[in-house]
Design a protein around this motif. Structure first.
Motif, PDB file in Angstrom:
ATOM      1  N   ILE A  23       8.674   1.896  -5.836  1.00  0.00           N
ATOM      2  CA  ILE A  23       8.875   0.625  -6.546  1.00  0.00           C
ATOM      3  C   ILE A  23       9.460  -0.428  -5.618  1.00  0.00           C
ATOM      4  CG2 ILE A  23      10.291  -0.468  -8.338  1.00  0.00           C
ATOM      5  CD1 ILE A  23       9.888   2.090  -9.992  1.00  0.00           C
ATOM      6  N   ILE A  24      10.438  -0.034  -4.795  1.00  0.00           N
ATOM      7  CA  ILE A  24      11.049  -0.984  -3.857  1.00  0.00           C
ATOM      8  C   ILE A  24      10.013  -1.487  -2.862  1.00  0.00           C
ATOM      9  CG2 ILE A  24      12.714  -1.187  -1.971  1.00  0.00           C
ATOM     10  CD1 ILE A  24      14.517   0.728  -3.581  1.00  0.00           C
ATOM     11  N   PHE A  25       9.241  -0.566  -2.269  1.00  0.00           N
ATOM     12  CA  PHE A  25       8.211  -0.968  -1.310  1.00  0.00           C
ATOM     13  C   PHE A  25       7.174  -1.872  -1.963  1.00  0.00           C
ATOM     14  CE2 PHE A  25       8.309   2.463   2.252  1.00  0.00           C
ATOM     15  CZ  PHE A  25       9.629   2.160   2.499  1.00  0.00           C
ATOM     16  N   PHE A  26       6.747  -1.510  -3.161  1.00  0.00           N
ATOM     17  CA  PHE A  26       5.704  -2.272  -3.833  1.00  0.00           C
ATOM     18  C   PHE A  26       6.154  -3.708  -4.102  1.00  0.00           C
ATOM     19  CE2 PHE A  26       3.553  -3.655  -7.738  1.00  0.00           C
ATOM     20  CZ  PHE A  26       2.237  -3.594  -7.295  1.00  0.00           C
ATOM     21  N   PHE A  27       7.318  -3.863  -4.709  1.00  0.00           N
ATOM     22  CA  PHE A  27       7.753  -5.211  -5.066  1.00  0.00           C
ATOM     23  C   PHE A  27       8.174  -6.041  -3.855  1.00  0.00           C
ATOM     24  CE2 PHE A  27       8.213  -3.364  -9.377  1.00  0.00           C
ATOM     25  CZ  PHE A  27       7.345  -4.238 -10.001  1.00  0.00           C
TER      26      PHE A  27
ATOM     27  N   ILE B 102       0.834  -1.206   0.000  1.00  0.00           N
ATOM     28  CA  ILE B 102       0.000   0.000   0.000  1.00  0.00           C
ATOM     29  C   ILE B 102       0.869   1.256   0.000  1.00  0.00           C
ATOM     30  CG2 ILE B 102      -1.654   1.337   1.376  1.00  0.00           C
ATOM     31  CD1 ILE B 102      -2.864  -1.402   2.209  1.00  0.00           C
ATOM     32  N   LEU B 103       1.952   1.270   0.797  1.00  0.00           N
ATOM     33  CA  LEU B 103       2.847   2.424   0.804  1.00  0.00           C
ATOM     34  C   LEU B 103       3.522   2.607  -0.554  1.00  0.00           C
ATOM     35  CD1 LEU B 103       4.557   2.163   4.307  1.00  0.00           C
ATOM     36  CD2 LEU B 103       2.931   3.886   3.526  1.00  0.00           C
ATOM     37  N   GLY B 104       3.867   1.504  -1.196  1.00  0.00           N
ATOM     38  CA  GLY B 104       4.455   1.585  -2.527  1.00  0.00           C
ATOM     39  C   GLY B 104       3.496   2.159  -3.544  1.00  0.00           C
ATOM     40  N   ILE B 105       2.241   1.733  -3.478  1.00  0.00           N
ATOM     41  CA  ILE B 105       1.232   2.267  -4.401  1.00  0.00           C
ATOM     42  C   ILE B 105       1.032   3.759  -4.167  1.00  0.00           C
ATOM     43  CG2 ILE B 105      -1.234   2.207  -4.954  1.00  0.00           C
ATOM     44  CD1 ILE B 105      -1.102  -0.834  -4.441  1.00  0.00           C
ATOM     45  N   ILE B 106       0.987   4.168  -2.907  1.00  0.00           N
ATOM     46  CA  ILE B 106       0.825   5.594  -2.594  1.00  0.00           C
ATOM     47  C   ILE B 106       2.007   6.392  -3.123  1.00  0.00           C
ATOM     48  CG2 ILE B 106       0.777   7.261  -0.697  1.00  0.00           C
ATOM     49  CD1 ILE B 106      -0.889   5.174   0.861  1.00  0.00           C
ATOM     50  N   GLY B 107       3.221   5.876  -2.944  1.00  0.00           N
ATOM     51  CA  GLY B 107       4.404   6.571  -3.446  1.00  0.00           C
ATOM     52  C   GLY B 107       4.416   6.687  -4.950  1.00  0.00           C
ATOM     53  N   LEU B 108       4.017   5.624  -5.638  1.00  0.00           N
ATOM     54  CA  LEU B 108       3.985   5.665  -7.103  1.00  0.00           C
ATOM     55  C   LEU B 108       2.912   6.615  -7.619  1.00  0.00           C
ATOM     56  CD1 LEU B 108       4.552   1.899  -7.899  1.00  0.00           C
ATOM     57  CD2 LEU B 108       6.117   3.797  -8.306  1.00  0.00           C
ATOM     58  N   ILE B 109       1.759   6.633  -6.951  1.00  0.00           N
ATOM     59  CA  ILE B 109       0.701   7.567  -7.359  1.00  0.00           C
ATOM     60  C   ILE B 109       1.151   9.008  -7.131  1.00  0.00           C
ATOM     61  CG2 ILE B 109      -1.612   8.404  -6.750  1.00  0.00           C
ATOM     62  CD1 ILE B 109      -2.393   5.471  -6.323  1.00  0.00           C
ATOM     63  N   TYR B 110       1.790   9.272  -5.997  1.00  0.00           N
ATOM     64  CA  TYR B 110       2.286  10.621  -5.709  1.00  0.00           C
ATOM     65  C   TYR B 110       3.294  11.065  -6.762  1.00  0.00           C
ATOM     66  CZ  TYR B 110       4.738  14.438  -3.420  1.00  0.00           C
ATOM     67  OH  TYR B 110       5.317  15.650  -3.142  1.00  0.00           O
ATOM     68  N   ALA B 111       4.240  10.192  -7.094  1.00  0.00           N
ATOM     69  CA  ALA B 111       5.245  10.537  -8.102  1.00  0.00           C
ATOM     70  C   ALA B 111       4.593  10.761  -9.468  1.00  0.00           C
ATOM     71  CB  ALA B 111       6.296   9.436  -8.187  1.00  0.00           C
TER      72      ALA B 111
ATOM     73  N   ARG C  96      14.483  15.476  -8.738  1.00  0.00           N
ATOM     74  CA  ARG C  96      15.199  14.598  -7.811  1.00  0.00           C
ATOM     75  C   ARG C  96      14.217  13.971  -6.817  1.00  0.00           C
ATOM     76  NH1 ARG C  96      20.234  17.097  -5.042  1.00  0.00           N
ATOM     77  NH2 ARG C  96      21.043  16.740  -7.128  1.00  0.00           N
ATOM     78  N   GLU C  97      13.292  14.761  -6.316  1.00  0.00           N
ATOM     79  CA  GLU C  97      12.294  14.248  -5.392  1.00  0.00           C
ATOM     80  C   GLU C  97      11.405  13.202  -6.073  1.00  0.00           C
ATOM     81  OE1 GLU C  97       8.362  15.716  -2.900  1.00  0.00           O
ATOM     82  OE2 GLU C  97       9.681  17.197  -3.805  1.00  0.00           O
ATOM     83  N   LEU C  98      11.022  13.472  -7.320  1.00  0.00           N
ATOM     84  CA  LEU C  98      10.193  12.514  -8.052  1.00  0.00           C
ATOM     85  C   LEU C  98      10.913  11.186  -8.251  1.00  0.00           C
ATOM     86  CD1 LEU C  98       8.568  14.743 -10.805  1.00  0.00           C
ATOM     87  CD2 LEU C  98       7.533  13.877  -8.722  1.00  0.00           C
ATOM     88  N   ILE C  99      12.192  11.253  -8.580  1.00  0.00           N
ATOM     89  CA  ILE C  99      12.961  10.026  -8.793  1.00  0.00           C
ATOM     90  C   ILE C  99      13.089   9.251  -7.488  1.00  0.00           C
ATOM     91  CG2 ILE C  99      15.263   9.149  -9.355  1.00  0.00           C
ATOM     92  CD1 ILE C  99      15.439  11.435 -11.417  1.00  0.00           C
ATOM     93  N   VAL C 100      13.397   9.940  -6.392  1.00  0.00           N
ATOM     94  CA  VAL C 100      13.559   9.268  -5.097  1.00  0.00           C
ATOM     95  C   VAL C 100      12.251   8.632  -4.649  1.00  0.00           C
ATOM     96  CG1 VAL C 100      14.012   9.657  -2.643  1.00  0.00           C
ATOM     97  CG2 VAL C 100      15.510  10.664  -4.364  1.00  0.00           C
ATOM     98  N   VAL C 101      11.158   9.377  -4.725  1.00  0.00           N
ATOM     99  CA  VAL C 101       9.863   8.837  -4.300  1.00  0.00           C
ATOM    100  C   VAL C 101       9.440   7.684  -5.204  1.00  0.00           C
ATOM    101  CG1 VAL C 101       7.402   9.384  -4.076  1.00  0.00           C
ATOM    102  CG2 VAL C 101       9.100  10.967  -3.209  1.00  0.00           C
ATOM    103  N   GLY C 102       9.687   7.797  -6.496  1.00  0.00           N
ATOM    104  CA  GLY C 102       9.342   6.714  -7.421  1.00  0.00           C
ATOM    105  C   GLY C 102      10.134   5.447  -7.154  1.00  0.00           C
ATOM    106  N   VAL C 103      11.440   5.589  -6.921  1.00  0.00           N
ATOM    107  CA  VAL C 103      12.276   4.408  -6.663  1.00  0.00           C
ATOM    108  C   VAL C 103      11.902   3.757  -5.338  1.00  0.00           C
ATOM    109  CG1 VAL C 103      14.648   3.683  -6.158  1.00  0.00           C
ATOM    110  CG2 VAL C 103      14.187   5.164  -8.102  1.00  0.00           C
ATOM    111  N   ILE C 104      11.679   4.553  -4.313  1.00  0.00           N
ATOM    112  CA  ILE C 104      11.266   3.996  -3.020  1.00  0.00           C
ATOM    113  C   ILE C 104       9.899   3.333  -3.140  1.00  0.00           C
ATOM    114  CG2 ILE C 104      10.579   4.605  -0.658  1.00  0.00           C
ATOM    115  CD1 ILE C 104      12.841   6.647  -0.675  1.00  0.00           C
TER     116      ILE C 104
END
Length: 61
Positions: free
Chosen positions: A44-48, A13-22, A34-42
């Motif tokens: 993706i890591i959380f989601f998978f 759920i945290l991964g989905i929220i991070g990906l939607i935010y990015a 830079r913030e978009l890349i960091v939030v997107g990568v985190i």
């Protein structure tokens, strides 16, 4: 109740929220790439990792 499966669900759920935010910030042409890349990568890591925990945890019934 299985703690690993619950933690996997929370991570997913945290991964989905991070990906939607990015994604929303990217569509709105945010200037902080830079913030978009960091939030997107985190995200993706959380989601998978969450999906992996849910998938690989066996039910102890």
């Amino acid at each position: 109740m299985n703690v690993k499966r619950t933690f996997g669900t929370i991570l997913t759920i945290l991964g989905i929220i991070g990906l939607i935010y990015a994604g929303v910030q990217f569509v709105q042409n945010s200037e902080s790439y830079r913030e978009l890349i960091v939030v997107g990568v985190i995200g993706i890591i959380f989601f998978f990792s969450g999906i992996g925990l849910v998938r690989n945890t066996k039910d102890a019934a």
